[in-house]
Design a protein around this motif. Structure first.
Motif, PDB file in Angstrom:
ATOM      1  N   ARG A  31       0.365  -8.112  -6.812  1.00  0.00           N
ATOM      2  CA  ARG A  31      -0.414  -7.677  -5.656  1.00  0.00           C
ATOM      3  C   ARG A  31      -1.853  -8.195  -5.752  1.00  0.00           C
ATOM      4  O   ARG A  31      -2.387  -8.756  -4.797  1.00  0.00           O
ATOM      5  CB  ARG A  31      -0.402  -6.148  -5.569  1.00  0.00           C
ATOM      6  CG  ARG A  31      -1.222  -5.595  -4.446  1.00  0.00           C
ATOM      7  CD  ARG A  31      -1.218  -4.047  -4.468  1.00  0.00           C
ATOM      8  NE  ARG A  31      -2.156  -3.555  -3.514  1.00  0.00           N
ATOM      9  CZ  ARG A  31      -3.466  -3.414  -3.736  1.00  0.00           C
ATOM     10  NH1 ARG A  31      -3.978  -3.702  -4.901  1.00  0.00           N
ATOM     11  NH2 ARG A  31      -4.257  -2.962  -2.780  1.00  0.00           N
ATOM     12  N   GLU A  32      -2.461  -8.016  -6.908  1.00  0.00           N
ATOM     13  CA  GLU A  32      -3.843  -8.439  -7.098  1.00  0.00           C
ATOM     14  C   GLU A  32      -3.981  -9.959  -6.986  1.00  0.00           C
ATOM     15  O   GLU A  32      -4.940 -10.464  -6.409  1.00  0.00           O
ATOM     16  CB  GLU A  32      -4.350  -7.940  -8.463  1.00  0.00           C
ATOM     17  CG  GLU A  32      -4.482  -6.439  -8.552  1.00  0.00           C
ATOM     18  CD  GLU A  32      -3.162  -5.686  -8.726  1.00  0.00           C
ATOM     19  OE1 GLU A  32      -3.167  -4.455  -8.596  1.00  0.00           O
ATOM     20  OE2 GLU A  32      -2.112  -6.321  -8.990  1.00  0.00           O
TER      21      GLU A  32
ATOM     22  N   LEU B 173      -2.078 -11.909  -5.193  1.00  0.00           N
ATOM     23  CA  LEU B 173      -1.943 -12.244  -3.775  1.00  0.00           C
ATOM     24  C   LEU B 173      -3.225 -11.929  -3.002  1.00  0.00           C
ATOM     25  O   LEU B 173      -3.636 -12.698  -2.119  1.00  0.00           O
ATOM     26  CB  LEU B 173      -0.759 -11.494  -3.155  1.00  0.00           C
ATOM     27  CG  LEU B 173       0.619 -12.026  -3.503  1.00  0.00           C
ATOM     28  CD1 LEU B 173       1.697 -11.008  -3.139  1.00  0.00           C
ATOM     29  CD2 LEU B 173       0.880 -13.360  -2.819  1.00  0.00           C
ATOM     30  N   ILE B 174      -3.869 -10.811  -3.310  1.00  0.00           N
ATOM     31  CA  ILE B 174      -5.114 -10.442  -2.630  1.00  0.00           C
ATOM     32  C   ILE B 174      -6.169 -11.516  -2.842  1.00  0.00           C
ATOM     33  O   ILE B 174      -6.826 -11.960  -1.896  1.00  0.00           O
ATOM     34  CB  ILE B 174      -5.618  -9.066  -3.121  1.00  0.00           C
ATOM     35  CG1 ILE B 174      -4.706  -7.963  -2.596  1.00  0.00           C
ATOM     36  CG2 ILE B 174      -7.068  -8.820  -2.690  1.00  0.00           C
ATOM     37  CD1 ILE B 174      -4.936  -6.609  -3.240  1.00  0.00           C
TER      38      ILE B 174
ATOM     39  N   ASN C 244      -6.542  -5.831   0.646  1.00  0.00           N
ATOM     40  CA  ASN C 244      -6.598  -4.861  -0.445  1.00  0.00           C
ATOM     41  C   ASN C 244      -5.892  -3.552  -0.089  1.00  0.00           C
ATOM     42  O   ASN C 244      -5.553  -2.772  -0.963  1.00  0.00           O
ATOM     43  CB  ASN C 244      -8.052  -4.583  -0.829  1.00  0.00           C
ATOM     44  CG  ASN C 244      -8.165  -3.900  -2.161  1.00  0.00           C
ATOM     45  OD1 ASN C 244      -7.655  -4.381  -3.161  1.00  0.00           O
ATOM     46  ND2 ASN C 244      -8.837  -2.763  -2.186  1.00  0.00           N
TER      47      ASN C 244
ATOM     48  N   ALA D 113       0.532  -3.430   0.302  1.00  0.00           N
ATOM     49  CA  ALA D 113       1.442  -3.599  -0.833  1.00  0.00           C
ATOM     50  C   ALA D 113       1.856  -5.068  -0.901  1.00  0.00           C
ATOM     51  O   ALA D 113       1.700  -5.815   0.075  1.00  0.00           O
ATOM     52  CB  ALA D 113       2.673  -2.715  -0.664  1.00  0.00           C
ATOM     53  N   TRP D 114       2.404  -5.482  -2.039  1.00  0.00           N
ATOM     54  CA  TRP D 114       2.700  -6.908  -2.203  1.00  0.00           C
ATOM     55  C   TRP D 114       3.675  -7.465  -1.170  1.00  0.00           C
ATOM     56  O   TRP D 114       3.511  -8.621  -0.777  1.00  0.00           O
ATOM     57  CB  TRP D 114       3.139  -7.238  -3.640  1.00  0.00           C
ATOM     58  CG  TRP D 114       4.528  -6.854  -4.016  1.00  0.00           C
ATOM     59  CD1 TRP D 114       4.921  -5.790  -4.757  1.00  0.00           C
ATOM     60  CD2 TRP D 114       5.733  -7.562  -3.688  1.00  0.00           C
ATOM     61  NE1 TRP D 114       6.275  -5.773  -4.898  1.00  0.00           N
ATOM     62  CE2 TRP D 114       6.802  -6.851  -4.257  1.00  0.00           C
ATOM     63  CE3 TRP D 114       6.016  -8.722  -2.968  1.00  0.00           C
ATOM     64  CZ2 TRP D 114       8.131  -7.259  -4.125  1.00  0.00           C
ATOM     65  CZ3 TRP D 114       7.340  -9.124  -2.837  1.00  0.00           C
ATOM     66  CH2 TRP D 114       8.374  -8.393  -3.411  1.00  0.00           C
TER      67      TRP D 114
ATOM     68  N   LEU E   2       1.589  -8.456   1.739  1.00  0.00           N
ATOM     69  CA  LEU E   2       0.716  -9.568   1.368  1.00  0.00           C
ATOM     70  C   LEU E   2       1.503 -10.871   1.306  1.00  0.00           C
ATOM     71  O   LEU E   2       1.049 -11.909   1.802  1.00  0.00           O
ATOM     72  CB  LEU E   2       0.062  -9.290   0.014  1.00  0.00           C
ATOM     73  CG  LEU E   2      -0.968  -8.165  -0.002  1.00  0.00           C
ATOM     74  CD1 LEU E   2      -1.254  -7.728  -1.428  1.00  0.00           C
ATOM     75  CD2 LEU E   2      -2.239  -8.610   0.701  1.00  0.00           C
TER      76      LEU E   2
ATOM     77  N   TYR F 229      -9.366 -10.515  -9.753  1.00  0.00           N
ATOM     78  CA  TYR F 229      -9.296  -9.450  -8.751  1.00  0.00           C
ATOM     79  C   TYR F 229     -10.568  -8.605  -8.780  1.00  0.00           C
ATOM     80  O   TYR F 229     -11.142  -8.287  -7.732  1.00  0.00           O
ATOM     81  CB  TYR F 229      -8.059  -8.591  -9.000  1.00  0.00           C
ATOM     82  CG  TYR F 229      -7.969  -7.385  -8.099  1.00  0.00           C
ATOM     83  CD1 TYR F 229      -7.832  -7.515  -6.723  1.00  0.00           C
ATOM     84  CD2 TYR F 229      -8.018  -6.099  -8.632  1.00  0.00           C
ATOM     85  CE1 TYR F 229      -7.745  -6.401  -5.891  1.00  0.00           C
ATOM     86  CE2 TYR F 229      -7.929  -4.981  -7.814  1.00  0.00           C
ATOM     87  CZ  TYR F 229      -7.792  -5.135  -6.458  1.00  0.00           C
ATOM     88  OH  TYR F 229      -7.711  -4.038  -5.633  1.00  0.00           O
TER      89      TYR F 229
END
Length: 122
Positions: free
Chosen positions: A46-47, A49-50, A57, A60-61, A64, A106
């Motif tokens: 997730r981080e 991808l952000i 932010n 959820a993944w 994203l 991140y």
């Protein structure tokens, strides 16, 4: 077989692994695989991808990754793009200090956000 090789196999022959070729089916498959790994496989995804998207932010993944799919040149193959993203992520994560570098990037991304307040963490 390592995780990257396994997902490459799934990507090349999705029906052999019970997938119908849809993005939603692929997300469920990856979520199930992650659950079988006690949540460790996707730690940092997730981080990552952000930072990659420079946004999201609050998501959820799966959402994203769907945004990344929409921005990709291979928009017509969302499942393929999801597995390509996963492969890119795992390559970084499996490199020297990969997970630490993902979370460091991140945190740096967070600090650049206008809404970020580090004082609430103290």
């Amino acid at each position: 077989m390592n995780h990257r090789a396994y997902f490459a196999s799934v990507r090349s022959r999705p029906r052999l692994h019970g997938l119908d070729g849809t993005y939603g089916g692929a997300v469920q498959f990856v979520l199930g695989f992650d659950a079988a790994m006690s949540g460790g496989l996707l730690s940092g995804f997730r981080e990552w991808l952000i930072v990659r998207l420079d946004d999201g932010n609050n998501l959820a993944w799966p959402a994203l990754a769907e945004r990344a799919v929409a921005e990709s040149s291979d928009f017509d193959a969302p499942m393929e793009t999801l597995f390509a993203l996963l492969d890119d992520f795992l390559a970084v994560k499996e490199s020297h200090n990969g997970l630490a570098r993902i979370f460091e990037a991140y945190l740096e991304w967070l600090k650049r956000q206008q809404w970020y307040r580090s004082d609430i963490l103290e």
